[in-house]
Write an enzyme that holds these catalytic residues in place. Structure first.
Site, PDB file in Angstrom:
ATOM      1  N   LYS A  18     -97.654  27.147  39.126  1.00  0.00           N
ATOM      2  CA  LYS A  18     -97.847  26.007  38.231  1.00  0.00           C
ATOM      3  C   LYS A  18     -98.831  25.013  38.859  1.00  0.00           C
ATOM      4  O   LYS A  18     -99.157  25.109  40.045  1.00  0.00           O
ATOM      5  CB  LYS A  18     -96.483  25.356  37.959  1.00  0.00           C
ATOM      6  CG  LYS A  18     -95.472  26.289  37.231  1.00  0.00           C
ATOM      7  CD  LYS A  18     -94.155  25.552  36.991  1.00  0.00           C
ATOM      8  CE  LYS A  18     -93.112  26.417  36.298  1.00  0.00           C
ATOM      9  NZ  LYS A  18     -91.837  25.673  36.052  1.00  0.00           N
ATOM     10  N   TYR A  62     -92.522  28.110  26.726  1.00  0.00           N
ATOM     11  CA  TYR A  62     -91.248  27.429  26.888  1.00  0.00           C
ATOM     12  C   TYR A  62     -90.536  27.216  25.548  1.00  0.00           C
ATOM     13  O   TYR A  62     -89.706  26.303  25.436  1.00  0.00           O
ATOM     14  CB  TYR A  62     -91.449  26.095  27.611  1.00  0.00           C
ATOM     15  CG  TYR A  62     -91.625  26.266  29.114  1.00  0.00           C
ATOM     16  CD1 TYR A  62     -90.760  27.092  29.849  1.00  0.00           C
ATOM     17  CD2 TYR A  62     -92.631  25.612  29.802  1.00  0.00           C
ATOM     18  CE1 TYR A  62     -90.905  27.254  31.219  1.00  0.00           C
ATOM     19  CE2 TYR A  62     -92.786  25.771  31.180  1.00  0.00           C
ATOM     20  CZ  TYR A  62     -91.922  26.588  31.882  1.00  0.00           C
ATOM     21  OH  TYR A  62     -92.068  26.746  33.239  1.00  0.00           O
ATOM     22  N   ASN A 107     -91.148  22.570  39.909  1.00  0.00           N
ATOM     23  CA  ASN A 107     -90.634  23.599  40.825  1.00  0.00           C
ATOM     24  C   ASN A 107     -91.645  24.692  41.177  1.00  0.00           C
ATOM     25  O   ASN A 107     -91.264  25.805  41.522  1.00  0.00           O
ATOM     26  CB  ASN A 107     -89.316  24.165  40.283  1.00  0.00           C
ATOM     27  CG  ASN A 107     -89.453  24.682  38.868  1.00  0.00           C
ATOM     28  OD1 ASN A 107     -90.566  24.835  38.363  1.00  0.00           O
ATOM     29  ND2 ASN A 107     -88.342  24.983  38.235  1.00  0.00           N
ATOM     30  N   HIS A 112     -93.145  29.760  38.168  1.00  0.00           N
ATOM     31  CA  HIS A 112     -92.318  30.372  37.127  1.00  0.00           C
ATOM     32  C   HIS A 112     -92.139  31.829  37.503  1.00  0.00           C
ATOM     33  O   HIS A 112     -93.060  32.451  38.037  1.00  0.00           O
ATOM     34  CB  HIS A 112     -93.018  30.286  35.762  1.00  0.00           C
ATOM     35  CG  HIS A 112     -92.385  31.203  34.749  1.00  0.00           C
ATOM     36  ND1 HIS A 112     -91.262  30.852  34.049  1.00  0.00           N
ATOM     37  CD2 HIS A 112     -92.695  32.482  34.381  1.00  0.00           C
ATOM     38  CE1 HIS A 112     -90.908  31.877  33.266  1.00  0.00           C
ATOM     39  NE2 HIS A 112     -91.758  32.869  33.451  1.00  0.00           N
ATOM     40  N   GLU A 136     -93.346  37.517  27.963  1.00  0.00           N
ATOM     41  CA  GLU A 136     -94.229  36.620  28.712  1.00  0.00           C
ATOM     42  C   GLU A 136     -95.530  37.309  29.136  1.00  0.00           C
ATOM     43  O   GLU A 136     -96.609  36.736  29.028  1.00  0.00           O
ATOM     44  CB  GLU A 136     -93.492  36.081  29.948  1.00  0.00           C
ATOM     45  CG  GLU A 136     -92.343  35.158  29.569  1.00  0.00           C
ATOM     46  CD  GLU A 136     -91.423  34.796  30.730  1.00  0.00           C
ATOM     47  OE1 GLU A 136     -90.459  34.059  30.509  1.00  0.00           O
ATOM     48  OE2 GLU A 136     -91.666  35.262  31.867  1.00  0.00           O
TER      49      GLU A 136
END
Ligand code: IDP
Ligand code: MG
Length: 168
Positions: free
Chosen positions: A11, A51, A123, A126, A137
């Protein structure tokens, strides 16, 4: 153990903090094989689709901005597909718990993640959490020709007229 594919996203916080090499080294402990990678600018549409299962959560809007890079003054995400036996669990193990404060301190999220003052779990990575999610995905982030090997069925379509951007 079955051969699986899993999607990993580094990310924007991971890229801005120069953690790419570190994360890839950690993931190489799994002995899984990288079969696709790209660095891209994430559109709002892609972030919302990725998401979609969280769209009713209070943090959804900020999560979309986070994935797009709006919180980190960059507009880059690195997407990778790892393949191998038990790939999903092996990658999730190294990545750690969703909440960086609850994650094992030696996991990627435990070591490098944080919670923003507005409450988003920043975080760093992913990782897909089931074979169904991984397939959905991977198909969202990659075209068949961007992945090495035939991982899911494909079909051919004829395109008669396309506008494509080429180098000037
Ligand atoms: P995962 O990334 O560990 O699979 P998901 O539940 O799929 O966790 O959530 C997707 C992302 O949404 C997380 O990685 C995190 O960035 C953010 N997120 C999830 N739950 C929360 C929460 O309770 N508060 C804030 N952010 C969250
Ligand atoms: Mg998830």
């Amino acid at each position: 153990m079955a051969v699986e594919q899993t999607l990993v996203l580094i990310k924007p916080d991971g890229l801005v903090k120069s953690l790419t090499g570190n994360i890839l080294s950690r993931l190489s402990e799994t002995k899984l094989v990288i079969i696709a990678s790209r660095v891209l600018t994430v559109s709002r549409e892609l972030a919302e689709e990725h998401y979609a299962h969280l769209k009713d959560k209070p943090f959804f809007d900020e999560l979309v901005h986070y994935l797009m890079g709006d919180l980190h003054h960059t507009h880059r995400v690195m997407a990778l597909v790892y393949q191998g036996e038990g790939a999903i669990a092996k990658v999730r193990q190294i990545v750690g718990h969703t909440n960086p404060e609850e994650a094992d301190p030696v996991s990627v999220r435990g070591a490098y993640g944080r919670i923003t003052t507005t409450g988003v779990f920043e975080n760093v990575v992913h990782a897909s959490s089931s074979t169904e999610d991984a397939e959905k995905e991977i198909k969202l982030w990659f075209k068949p020709d961007e992945v090495v090997g035939d991982i899911y069925p494909t079909r051919e379509i004829v395109i008669t007229s396309v506008n494509e951007r080429v180098w000037a």
